[in-house]
Motif scaffolding. Structure first.
Motif, PDB file in Angstrom:
ATOM      1  N   PHE A  56       0.818  -1.209   0.000  1.00 49.49           N
ATOM      2  CA  PHE A  56       0.000   0.000   0.000  1.00 49.49           C
ATOM      3  C   PHE A  56       0.856   1.265   0.000  1.00 49.49           C
ATOM      4  N   ASP A  86      12.519  -5.302  -4.237  1.00 47.93           N
ATOM      5  CA  ASP A  86      11.454  -6.043  -4.936  1.00 47.93           C
ATOM      6  C   ASP A  86      10.416  -5.073  -5.475  1.00 47.93           C
ATOM      7  N   HIS A 151       3.758 -12.557 -11.324  1.00 50.64           N
ATOM      8  CA  HIS A 151       3.158 -11.819 -10.212  1.00 50.64           C
ATOM      9  C   HIS A 151       1.803 -12.398  -9.818  1.00 50.64           C
ATOM     10  N   THR A 184       5.309 -15.572  -7.536  1.00 49.62           N
ATOM     11  CA  THR A 184       4.758 -15.049  -6.270  1.00 49.62           C
ATOM     12  C   THR A 184       3.299 -15.465  -6.136  1.00 49.62           C
ATOM     13  N   MET A 207       7.737 -16.302  -3.611  1.00 49.02           N
ATOM     14  CA  MET A 207       7.341 -15.283  -2.630  1.00 49.02           C
ATOM     15  C   MET A 207       6.055 -15.759  -1.963  1.00 49.02           C
ATOM     16  N   MET A 235       6.241 -11.972   2.077  1.00 47.56           N
ATOM     17  CA  MET A 235       5.375 -10.791   1.916  1.00 47.56           C
ATOM     18  C   MET A 235       4.293 -10.832   2.997  1.00 47.56           C
ATOM     19  N   VAL A 238       3.601  -7.501   7.771  1.00 45.30           N
ATOM     20  CA  VAL A 238       2.918  -6.468   8.578  1.00 45.30           C
ATOM     21  C   VAL A 238       1.612  -6.056   7.897  1.00 45.30           C
ATOM     22  N   ALA A 285       4.637  -3.873  15.017  1.00 44.31           N
ATOM     23  CA  ALA A 285       5.338  -4.076  13.734  1.00 44.31           C
ATOM     24  C   ALA A 285       6.697  -4.737  13.983  1.00 44.31           C
ATOM     25  N   THR A 305       7.476   0.243   2.930  1.00 45.89           N
ATOM     26  CA  THR A 305       7.228   1.494   3.650  1.00 45.89           C
ATOM     27  C   THR A 305       7.526   2.689   2.743  1.00 45.89           C
TER      28      THR A 305
HETATM   29  N1  NAP Z   1       1.754 -11.114  -4.745  1.00 48.38           N
HETATM   30  C1  NAP Z   1       2.825 -10.351  -4.636  1.00 48.38           C
HETATM   31  O1  NAP Z   1       3.694 -10.431  -5.465  1.00 48.38           O
HETATM   32  C2  NAP Z   1       2.984  -9.426  -3.474  1.00 48.38           C
HETATM   33  C3  NAP Z   1       1.895  -9.136  -2.635  1.00 48.38           C
HETATM   34  C4  NAP Z   1       2.113  -8.316  -1.540  1.00 48.38           C
HETATM   35  C5  NAP Z   1       3.375  -7.782  -1.301  1.00 48.38           C
HETATM   36  N2  NAP Z   1       4.407  -8.067  -2.145  1.00 48.38           N
HETATM   37  C6  NAP Z   1       5.781  -7.530  -1.911  1.00 48.38           C
HETATM   38  O2  NAP Z   1       6.029  -7.567  -0.526  1.00 48.38           O
HETATM   39  C7  NAP Z   1       6.383  -6.255  -0.084  1.00 48.38           C
HETATM   40  C8  NAP Z   1       5.920  -6.056   1.318  1.00 48.38           C
HETATM   41  O3  NAP Z   1       4.511  -5.827   1.244  1.00 48.38           O
HETATM   42  P1  NAP Z   1       3.539  -5.647   2.396  1.00 48.38           P
HETATM   43  O4  NAP Z   1       2.469  -4.706   2.040  1.00 48.38           O
HETATM   44  O5  NAP Z   1       3.082  -6.986   2.740  1.00 48.38           O
HETATM   45  O6  NAP Z   1       4.512  -4.906   3.400  1.00 48.38           O
HETATM   46  P2  NAP Z   1       4.608  -4.971   4.929  1.00 48.38           P
HETATM   47  O7  NAP Z   1       6.010  -4.624   5.217  1.00 48.38           O
HETATM   48  O8  NAP Z   1       4.071  -6.247   5.446  1.00 48.38           O
HETATM   49  O9  NAP Z   1       3.604  -3.793   5.408  1.00 48.38           O
HETATM   50  C9  NAP Z   1       3.698  -2.538   4.956  1.00 48.38           C
HETATM   51  C10 NAP Z   1       2.627  -1.640   5.618  1.00 48.38           C
HETATM   52  O10 NAP Z   1       2.915  -1.452   6.983  1.00 48.38           O
HETATM   53  C11 NAP Z   1       3.270  -0.078   7.244  1.00 48.38           C
HETATM   54  N3  NAP Z   1       4.494  -0.122   8.035  1.00 48.38           N
HETATM   55  C12 NAP Z   1       5.716  -0.513   7.621  1.00 48.38           C
HETATM   56  N4  NAP Z   1       6.597  -0.423   8.641  1.00 48.38           N
HETATM   57  C13 NAP Z   1       5.913   0.026   9.714  1.00 48.38           C
HETATM   58  C14 NAP Z   1       6.298   0.316  11.045  1.00 48.38           C
HETATM   59  N5  NAP Z   1       7.555   0.160  11.485  1.00 48.38           N
HETATM   60  N6  NAP Z   1       5.339   0.754  11.894  1.00 48.38           N
HETATM   61  C15 NAP Z   1       4.066   0.910  11.474  1.00 48.38           C
HETATM   62  N7  NAP Z   1       3.656   0.667  10.217  1.00 48.38           N
HETATM   63  C16 NAP Z   1       4.578   0.217   9.333  1.00 48.38           C
HETATM   64  C17 NAP Z   1       3.505   0.560   5.902  1.00 48.38           C
HETATM   65  O11 NAP Z   1       3.089   1.923   5.921  1.00 48.38           O
HETATM   66  P3  NAP Z   1       4.182   3.134   5.953  1.00 48.38           P
HETATM   67  O12 NAP Z   1       4.440   3.520   4.557  1.00 48.38           O
HETATM   68  O13 NAP Z   1       3.465   4.190   6.746  1.00 48.38           O
HETATM   69  O14 NAP Z   1       5.401   2.639   6.651  1.00 48.38           O
HETATM   70  C18 NAP Z   1       2.606  -0.288   4.994  1.00 48.38           C
HETATM   71  O15 NAP Z   1       1.276   0.188   5.010  1.00 48.38           O
HETATM   72  C19 NAP Z   1       5.714  -5.324  -1.100  1.00 48.38           C
HETATM   73  O16 NAP Z   1       6.275  -4.062  -1.116  1.00 48.38           O
HETATM   74  C20 NAP Z   1       5.957  -6.096  -2.361  1.00 48.38           C
HETATM   75  O17 NAP Z   1       7.272  -5.865  -2.776  1.00 48.38           O
HETATM   76  C21 NAP Z   1       4.223  -8.881  -3.213  1.00 48.38           C
END
Ligand code: NAP
Length: 345
Positions: A56, A86, A151, A184, A207, A235, A238, A285, A305
């Motif tokens: 997000f 990534d 993806h 993924t 992934m 992935m 958080v 987190a 983030t």
């Molecule tokens: N199917 C796929 O291929 C797929 C699907 C999902 C994800 N992904 C990959 O995985 C990566 C990680 O994705 P995820 O969304 O699952 O990320 P995540 O690291 O699990 O969560 C990120 C969310 O948490 C917030 N956040 C991060 N650090 C924080 C902290 N220390 N304290 C409070 N809030 C925090 C971020 O907002 P802030 O910006 O405010 O920090 C963001 O809204 C993606 O960027 C992508 O590269 C791939």
């Protein structure tokens, strides 16, 4: 060093050995020392913390920050020792990563990107994936992608991915455009697609979703990836569920209503508060990242983030010791049976 082939039954002991090797008093001060691991059969040396350029936040582009701030965030991660980034055609952040890596030697970073190939368009899926690869190379301003991933492949789309798209991408690999191929998950609570992919010999990385309330990859996926030497990227660690208290509360209400969790969890003002204490985590987190990081079979934990302070905190969390044994046991006892919580897209 932890034996990555260890059976699940010895995992708690191994995590405790890892814990014993940490200087518990001083680990917070050592966040500048990144840890690296080998990403399965790719042989790539990668940081255990990988910057997710989607989710997000999309490096802040999804939360109102400028492109310059997003580029600075990637550079900040690199300065802290993060070498794996990534991204994906669908995130709109490849050009940001491309701008950031211009200033560092290309071989010092591992670039993972992805092609989204939804079914039902007129041109063949293989042609669209190759077109996406060429577009990614242009957006990233590079001659090669280290890990090119398909993806969000749903279980029903897997045969086409393996039998039609992968052979076309492997031909592009022979031209030097790709070093390794990955796949993924989409929302796939039982990891059906990945469990097939790790046995097929085509994919070098997978992934996978794994977090405090969705732990089944530890039994269903990691023993297979370790046995086949497939690199893993995590992935959803958080996502919204551990960054937005109201999303956690809603998930707990839903699972108490279905009888999967004790009622008291839905009523508690701070249901995961037991994780926050002097020897434990300082934030939810942090607990979420520390919980997954030391799981045998986990290579790279992606964190997404757009916030420079969160970036520092997340790198520190991923370099911190495992959560205390009692906290890990409580998380497993309370939530180890849950499946598919918090996989919002
Ligand atoms: N199917 C796929 O291929 C797929 C699907 C999902 C994800 N992904 C990959 O995985 C990566 C990680 O994705 P995820 O969304 O699952 O990320 P995540 O690291 O699990 O969560 C990120 C969310 O948490 C917030 N956040 C991060 N650090 C924080 C902290 N220390 N304290 C409070 N809030 C925090 C971020 O907002 P802030 O910006 O405010 O920090 C963001 O809204 C993606 O960027 C992508 O590269 C791939």
């Amino acid at each position: 060093m932890m034996d990555r082939r260890a059976p699940a039954s010895t995992r708690a002991v191994l995590v405790d050995e890892a814990l014993a090797s940490y200087d518990m008093e001083n680990w917070v001060d050592r966040i500048s020392v990144m840890q690296y691991t080998i990403l399965g059969r790719t042989g790539l040396k990668v940081s255990v913390a990988g910057l997710g350029c989607g989710g997000f936040s999309r490096l802040g582009r999804g939360t109102g920050r400028s492109e310059a701030e997003a580029v600075a965030l990637v550079c900040q991660a690199h300065d802290l020792g993060v070498n794996l980034f990534d991204t994906a055609a669908a995130y709109g952040t490849e050009s940001v990563v491309g701008r950031a890596i211009k200033s560092v030697p290309r071989e010092s970073v591992v670039i993972a990107t992805k092609a989204l190939v939804p079914p039902g368009e007129s041109r063949s899926a293989a042609d669209r994936a190759v077109q996406s690869l060429d577009d990614s190379l242009r957006q990233l301003g590079t001659d090669y992608i280290d890990i090119f991933q398909l993806h969000g492949v749903a279980p029903g789309a897997y045969d086409e991915a393996r039998d039609i798209i992968a052979p076309a991408l492997l031909r592009e690999r022979e031209k030097g455009k790709i070093r390794f191929l990955g796949v993924t998950e989409f929302v796939d609570p039982e990891h059906e697609m990945v469990r097939r992919a790790v046995e097929d010999g085509v994919w070098d990385t997978v992934m996978v979703a794994f977090h405090m309330l969705h732990q089944n990859a530890s039994a269903k996926v990691f023993p297979l990836t370790m046995a086949n030497r497939i690199g893993t990227l995590l992935m959803f660690v958080v996502r919204n569920i551990f960054s937005k208290p109201e999303r956690l509360a809603a998930a707990l209400r839903e699972r108490t209503a279905s009888g999967e969790l004790p009622r008291r969890l839905a009523d508690a003002p701070n249901p995961l508060g037991f994780l926050i204490h002097e020897r434990g985590a300082r934030t939810i987190a942090e607990a979420a990242y520390r919980f997954v990081r030391h799981e045998p079979g986990v290579d790279v934990v992606l964190f997404g983030t757009g916030d420079p302070q969160h970036l520092r905190e997340n790198v520190a969390a991923l370099l911190a010791p495992p959560l205390p044994l009692a906290d890990r046991q409580t998380l497993t006892k309370l939530f180890g049976h849950l499946i598919g919580v918090g996989l919002d897209t």
